[in-house]
Design an enzyme around this catalytic site. Sequence first.
Site, mmCIF file in Angstrom:
data_model
loop_
_atom_site.group_PDB
_atom_site.id
_atom_site.type_symbol
_atom_site.label_atom_id
_atom_site.label_comp_id
_atom_site.label_asym_id
_atom_site.label_seq_id
_atom_site.Cartn_x
_atom_site.Cartn_y
_atom_site.Cartn_z
ATOM 1 C CG HIS A 38 -2.070 0.936 1.063
ATOM 2 N ND1 HIS A 38 -1.986 2.283 1.333
ATOM 3 C CD2 HIS A 38 -3.324 0.701 0.614
ATOM 4 C CE1 HIS A 38 -3.148 2.831 1.059
ATOM 5 N NE2 HIS A 38 -3.976 1.914 0.621
ATOM 6 C CG ASP A 89 -8.644 -4.209 -2.619
ATOM 7 O OD1 ASP A 89 -9.838 -4.105 -2.336
ATOM 8 O OD2 ASP A 89 -7.960 -3.278 -3.060
HETATM 9 N N1 CMC Z 1 4.232 -7.446 -4.938
HETATM 10 C C1 CMC Z 1 5.579 -7.413 -5.083
HETATM 11 N N2 CMC Z 1 6.323 -6.314 -4.904
HETATM 12 C C2 CMC Z 1 5.686 -5.178 -4.560
HETATM 13 C C3 CMC Z 1 4.278 -5.137 -4.377
HETATM 14 C C4 CMC Z 1 3.566 -6.317 -4.578
HETATM 15 N N3 CMC Z 1 2.234 -6.333 -4.424
HETATM 16 N N4 CMC Z 1 3.910 -3.872 -4.036
HETATM 17 C C5 CMC Z 1 5.033 -3.155 -4.013
HETATM 18 N N5 CMC Z 1 6.102 -3.927 -4.305
HETATM 19 C C6 CMC Z 1 7.520 -3.502 -4.326
HETATM 20 C C7 CMC Z 1 7.810 -2.641 -5.566
HETATM 21 O O1 CMC Z 1 8.270 -3.411 -6.637
HETATM 22 C C8 CMC Z 1 8.849 -1.689 -5.036
HETATM 23 O O2 CMC Z 1 10.086 -2.351 -5.054
HETATM 24 P P1 CMC Z 1 11.458 -1.507 -5.283
HETATM 25 O O3 CMC Z 1 11.560 -0.574 -4.116
HETATM 26 O O4 CMC Z 1 12.520 -2.572 -5.283
HETATM 27 O O5 CMC Z 1 11.307 -0.806 -6.589
HETATM 28 C C9 CMC Z 1 8.464 -1.478 -3.569
HETATM 29 O O6 CMC Z 1 7.711 -2.661 -3.196
HETATM 30 C C10 CMC Z 1 7.603 -0.246 -3.325
HETATM 31 O O7 CMC Z 1 6.463 -0.329 -4.181
HETATM 32 P P2 CMC Z 1 5.913 0.881 -5.072
HETATM 33 O O8 CMC Z 1 5.238 0.342 -6.269
HETATM 34 O O9 CMC Z 1 6.999 1.896 -5.272
HETATM 35 O O10 CMC Z 1 4.864 1.472 -4.082
HETATM 36 P P3 CMC Z 1 3.609 2.334 -4.469
HETATM 37 O O11 CMC Z 1 3.249 3.091 -3.241
HETATM 38 O O12 CMC Z 1 3.859 3.122 -5.701
HETATM 39 O O13 CMC Z 1 2.482 1.241 -4.835
HETATM 40 C C11 CMC Z 1 0.649 -0.232 -4.668
HETATM 41 C C12 CMC Z 1 1.501 0.837 -3.956
HETATM 42 C C13 CMC Z 1 -0.577 -0.513 -3.823
HETATM 43 C C14 CMC Z 1 0.188 0.313 -6.025
HETATM 44 C C15 CMC Z 1 1.499 -1.518 -4.850
HETATM 45 O O14 CMC Z 1 1.890 -2.004 -3.579
HETATM 46 C C16 CMC Z 1 0.786 -2.596 -5.644
HETATM 47 O O15 CMC Z 1 0.792 -2.561 -6.858
HETATM 48 N N6 CMC Z 1 0.092 -3.569 -4.941
HETATM 49 C C17 CMC Z 1 -0.677 -4.572 -5.611
HETATM 50 C C18 CMC Z 1 -2.019 -3.996 -5.996
HETATM 51 C C19 CMC Z 1 -2.942 -3.829 -4.814
HETATM 52 O O16 CMC Z 1 -3.115 -4.737 -4.001
HETATM 53 N N7 CMC Z 1 -3.591 -2.647 -4.743
HETATM 54 C C20 CMC Z 1 -4.603 -2.363 -3.751
HETATM 55 C C21 CMC Z 1 -4.222 -1.273 -2.825
HETATM 56 S S1 CMC Z 1 -5.341 -1.205 -1.411
HETATM 57 C C22 CMC Z 1 -6.823 -0.694 -2.043
HETATM 58 C C23 CMC Z 1 -6.879 0.734 -2.351
HETATM 59 O O17 CMC Z 1 -6.720 1.545 -1.424
HETATM 60 O O18 CMC Z 1 -7.108 1.037 -3.515
#
Ligand code: CMC
Length: 447
Positions: A324, A382
């Site tokens: 998240h 989720d």
């Molecule tokens: N699986 C594997 N690696 C992950 C995941 C994941 N689900 N989420 C983040 N990471 C890694 C990412 O690759 C990054 O690694 P690095 O630092 O080596 O580049 C690190 O963790 C930080 O992630 P980020 O993408 O920079 O973080 P963000 O804040 O931009 O993204 C997120 C947050 C929710 C979009 C992401 O965690 C994700 O895509 N999760 C899966 C989708 C999901 O479950 N979304 C629902 C969110 S809760 C409902 C809502 O509020 O909408």
Amino acid sequence: MPCPPITREESMPDPKLSSKSFTLTNNETGQSWELPLLEGSVGPSVIDIRKLYADTGCFTYDPGYTSTGSCQSEITYIDGEKGELLYRGYPIEQLAEDSTFMEVCYLLIYGELPTQDEKDKFLDRITYHTMLHEQINYFFRGFRRDSHPMAIMVGVVGALSAFYHDSTDITDPKHRFIASTRMIAKMPSIAANAYRYSRGLPFSYPRNDLKFSENFLYMMFSNPCEEYVINPILAKAMDRILILHADHEQNASTSTVRIAGSSGANPFACIASGIASLWGPAHGGANEAVLSMLEEIGSADRVDEFVKRAKDKNDPFRLMGFGHRVYKNYDPRAKVMRQTCHEVLNDLGIKDDPLLDLAMKLEKIALEDEYFIEKKLYPNVDFYSGIIFKAMGIPTSMFTVLFAVARVVGWVAQWNEMIEDPSQKIGRPRQLYTGAKHRDFVPIDKR
Ligand code: CMC
């Protein structure tokens, strides 16, 4: 006597100026600027950069707004480090346990929990707005039978502005109140119609003798040829799911609604834009993506393989339902959802659900894995909501629609707050341009 319009007696006070400030120095010229620090009631202070460009000639660069506060708000507070979520100061766990979705709607919109009399009037208001204009039902028939229900939601909610002209003057608090009531009340009816249309079922009309979540289940699943018996455990679970999803501060869809609304667009169009943003798999579409992922993994012995893929930088695969932007601890909504998930499965007598076993194994492995621990990737709301919806018999494509039914109250509350905030301007970020510099046009025969 109807509820009062959504309007504040006094406008939101200016944020408190801290005695501390930040100094920004240009290393080349030695020139310095003092940047004021503003304090909220709780949470980190914010550096006020509103005059930054005028004073320094520079913009800030923050793709994804990871360090940017876009507004002042009194609605929802998240402490991502602690894993805390408050609606108007009340912890989400207490609201999920002791309140109802309707009470939470009132709280988010008006700022306080209602008295019995206020609650009765509010419920009455919502109940008598649940029915759709009959022509909206015809509108559904223009969609392909196999349309994704989120596509239908975006279209139908946007089209509400064509049906309810009498509540689109955003400068009039009464119009804003009626439009907000209509959206909260009609979303379940639109969602149920989208589902029934895809199944070839006749549309159902709301029943005013039922509570909000009971009525939603009735509209979704009732059959005109039979009596529909409400399962109180499922109705309670649905109400709780709606509470947990009702608002979440300045997330992607809420920011979309605020930006759309900042130009003065009508409320129905703004909410339709929020639904479009919610649809994405990184946001509300994640609950649907979790189920697809569990189905793709297929069996518990393949969990390790997928966890390995999620950790591989060269593989775009991510564990859906994990991570998240704000929570760097267990998502408090996921805790409540996990418990609700077990209650629902027990009530429905689902003891050995392979998908649930798989989800539990995935959760355990990911929580113990160094990569997930180090990056603070915990299961989010989720991860469990999809499993509950599946157990309730709700098809996967409807999962994000249910999220929208809940989140509409947050969108409406935040949209109203924005309209009434005198410091809000049209949302218009700037950029760091890295394209071609000025050059002259070349005629086609000379290229
Ligand atoms: N699986 C594997 N690696 C992950 C995941 C994941 N689900 N989420 C983040 N990471 C890694 C990412 O690759 C990054 O690694 P690095 O630092 O080596 O580049 C690190 O963790 C930080 O992630 P980020 O993408 O920079 O973080 P963000 O804040 O931009 O993204 C997120 C947050 C929710 C979009 C992401 O965690 C994700 O895509 N999760 C899966 C989708 C999901 O479950 N979304 C629902 C969110 S809760 C409902 C809502 O509020 O909408």
